[in-house]
Design an enzyme around this catalytic site. Sequence first.
Site, PDB file in Angstrom:
ATOM      1  N   GLY A 149     -36.705 -11.119  89.235  1.00  0.00           N
ATOM      2  CA  GLY A 149     -37.226 -12.271  89.812  1.00  0.00           C
ATOM      3  C   GLY A 149     -37.302 -12.416  91.241  1.00  0.00           C
ATOM      4  O   GLY A 149     -37.972 -12.453  91.756  1.00  0.00           O
ATOM      5  N   CYS A 204     -64.554 -15.472  71.011  1.00  0.00           N
ATOM      6  CA  CYS A 204     -65.307 -14.342  71.382  1.00  0.00           C
ATOM      7  C   CYS A 204     -66.925 -13.599  70.719  1.00  0.00           C
ATOM      8  O   CYS A 204     -67.209 -13.891  70.071  1.00  0.00           O
ATOM      9  CB  CYS A 204     -64.469 -12.940  71.373  1.00  0.00           C
ATOM     10  SG  CYS A 204     -65.303 -11.215  72.298  1.00  0.00           S
ATOM     11  N   CYS A 227     -63.632 -11.206  75.425  1.00  0.00           N
ATOM     12  CA  CYS A 227     -62.972 -10.746  74.712  1.00  0.00           C
ATOM     13  C   CYS A 227     -62.574 -10.341  76.863  1.00  0.00           C
ATOM     14  O   CYS A 227     -63.141  -9.226  76.936  1.00  0.00           O
ATOM     15  CB  CYS A 227     -61.938  -9.808  74.073  1.00  0.00           C
ATOM     16  SG  CYS A 227     -61.582 -10.869  72.569  1.00  0.00           S
ATOM     17  N   CYS A 240     -60.852  -5.996  71.506  1.00  0.00           N
ATOM     18  CA  CYS A 240     -62.056  -7.101  70.930  1.00  0.00           C
ATOM     19  C   CYS A 240     -62.163  -5.808  70.523  1.00  0.00           C
ATOM     20  O   CYS A 240     -62.615  -5.911  69.003  1.00  0.00           O
ATOM     21  CB  CYS A 240     -62.313  -7.405  72.109  1.00  0.00           C
ATOM     22  SG  CYS A 240     -63.986  -7.862  71.806  1.00  0.00           S
TER      23      CYS A 240
END
Lengths: 232, 294, 266
Positions: free
Chosen positions: B31, B240, B265, B271
């Site tokens: 981080g 979707c 999607c 997808c």
Amino acid sequence: MTAMIEISNAEKTFVMHLQDGIELPVVRGVSFRVEPGECVVLSGPSGAGKSSILKMIFGNYRCDGGRIGIRHEGVQIDLAKAEPRQILSVRRATIGYVSQFLRAVPRVATSDVVAEPLIVNGVARAEARERAGQLLRRLNIPERLWALPPSTFSGGEQQRVNIARGFISDLPILLLDEPTASLDAANRAVVVELIEQKKRAGVAMAAIVHDDEIRHLIADRIVDVTSFAAAA
Amino acid sequence: MNAPAYNFAYLDEQTKRMIRRAILKAIAIPGYQVPFASREMPMPYGWGTGGVQVTAAILGPNDVLKVIDQGSDDTTNAISIRKFFAKTAGVATTTATADATVIQTRHRIPEAPLHGGQVLVYQVPIPEPLRFLEPRETETRRMHALGEYGLIHVKLYEDIARFGHIATSYAYPVKVNARYVMDPSPTPKFDNPKMDNCPALQLFGAGREKRIYAIPPHTSVLSLDFEDHPFTRYRFDAPCALCGAEDSYLDEIVTDDRGGRMFVCSDTDYCETRQSSGHRGSENAAPHKERAHG
Amino acid sequence: MAENQDAAADDQPLLIADRLSKAYGRLTACRDVSFALYPGEVLAIVGESGSGKTTLLQLLSAQLVPNAGCVSYRMRDGVTRDLAALGEAERRFLFRTDWGYVHQDPAQGLRMAVSAGANVGERLMAVGWNHYGRIRDTASSWLERVEIDVGRIDDAPRTYSGGMRQRLQIARNLVTEPRLVFMDEPTGGLDVSVQARLLDLMRNLVSELGLAAIVVTHDLAVARLLSHRVMVMKGGRVIETGLTDQVLDDPREPYTQLLVSSILPA
């Protein structure tokens, strides 16, 4: 021995640096004492230094010499040499000062102006307001004015608010600088009564009053300030 | 034959070493934003120069590269970066999430779960999560160093005060490994939970801002919130239109100028994989019927 | 019981300045300043521009490092520590919690583009408050205390008047109930009626909360209304110090007499 105020050889000189350092001696050799329950009136012509002496006792004017003994919480301390913190503590717990003029704080309601010395010493707000109301009523300030800040009042009304503020506390020493100037007869009588009450409560007072009649009514002793005159 | 015009993966080896050192440091301090000497790349800032440099530094000849832009494998940005590495490094490329070893992404995390051994490389425009609240870089660095993160909650507070809920829907701040607050780049907050305890290595590169940071595999990534306004994911409430998926992040597509729209999607690979295994959404099922009636 | 404890604590200084000096090259901005500040005490530092008062305030609040001397502060755990020996994290924590700093220009002390509520709430969030509702309630009650319409809680201070900004800055500083507040010309740049209201408000807050404060001002009226004690500075030195009414009614030093005599009668 038990004196509340015990002054010996106090002196005060103003040095006016803006006028080439002229020295203006005000008083010297100031010595007197005030016992509990006693009202000592300072007398003398104006300019003799009466107010200056009161201010020295209050710690408002610095003392150039001598000693200003004040009985504070059971011990005598010398205000002429006290630290600012001690002086503040003396003012909170021991000495009250009633001047001729109210230094009004804007926007604070009259009843709060009067109650403040009690609140500062830990009295509950409601009780303090109640006692403030009693005093204001006695001094003939109409109740409808209590919620207003005193800065809008007439001179006489402001002075009475100031007296109420000065007399509300339970402090053992009171300094009175012309508390009755510009009051009418009825209100003067109230102030005399208040002073009597304070005496009975054992409060030591030092006062300046120009009105002869009032002076006779309240003075237990008179200290002539002309003897302290320091005019060179 | 002539010597190749480019070094492997475009960048010279010294530069790659410098970037790898920054990456190693970033992995060691999850981080934390590590400064690096970002190079000029043959593409403008904002097109993924940070991600491209990270990818170039970690790519080996046996890697299989996938590049997505907002989840899609076939937008200009994705295609050009994919071709760039196909040309300069000669690596294999794919659109299948599961087959890729390195996935460079702009603003999405694939829907298919990542697995160990994969590296997800994010393109980051502005790495500093405190930037819009505290403009001084010296001050934000000190805040990170001392873990003074009151300010990041100011942003979330402002959202709730203004919208009644935390309306930040992308670049949603996270705390990594219970230490550094980090900007996850402008991914939708829908993807935030995927970062947490992820088996893949996640690397972030900001080219213009010259920062690299990282989330090592299996590291805790916590989305910041308030007790009384907890973090929530967000997706359009629809399946979707192409594959019928009800668990994927959706793009809204405006289909005409009369308010018509559909949701599909955002992850094209996800997808298409679903469609090829027989899943159908409303748009895919309907055409024959419509033609029959038309 | 609790009162006795307080009384014992009140007997020890909160902040001690010991022979502080600071020079900028050849220019000595502050020379050999020593004093002790007690809990609940308000100290005014007065003097004209260039007298060293702002430098002194920055030395006292550990924003500047003195060339000589030190400042120590009694922390909440009762231990008095040299500020120079604190780590940066500790110093910054002190600044966010136990201290306040009211700038003359509110834009320096506020986040101008962030709502009033968040401005006040920031210090709470910085010490780990994590409940939006409670943060907001606390912020609202502070806005009320500084007489800002709670209906403006979601407005940014850049939409506020100068007086409101200054009051908001005060609320932002007091929300963590600091024990010591530094104020640098807190009424500077405000018009007179706005100043009076602000002074009155500060005076009440200081006495209600028992705050200690160090107020830098060139305005003796501010010193008189707010402070218990005054230090008069000239050329980087403290030339006179004492009870506020003592120094203002019975000034001794030529320079103090000049300052006092320069006030226009009210």
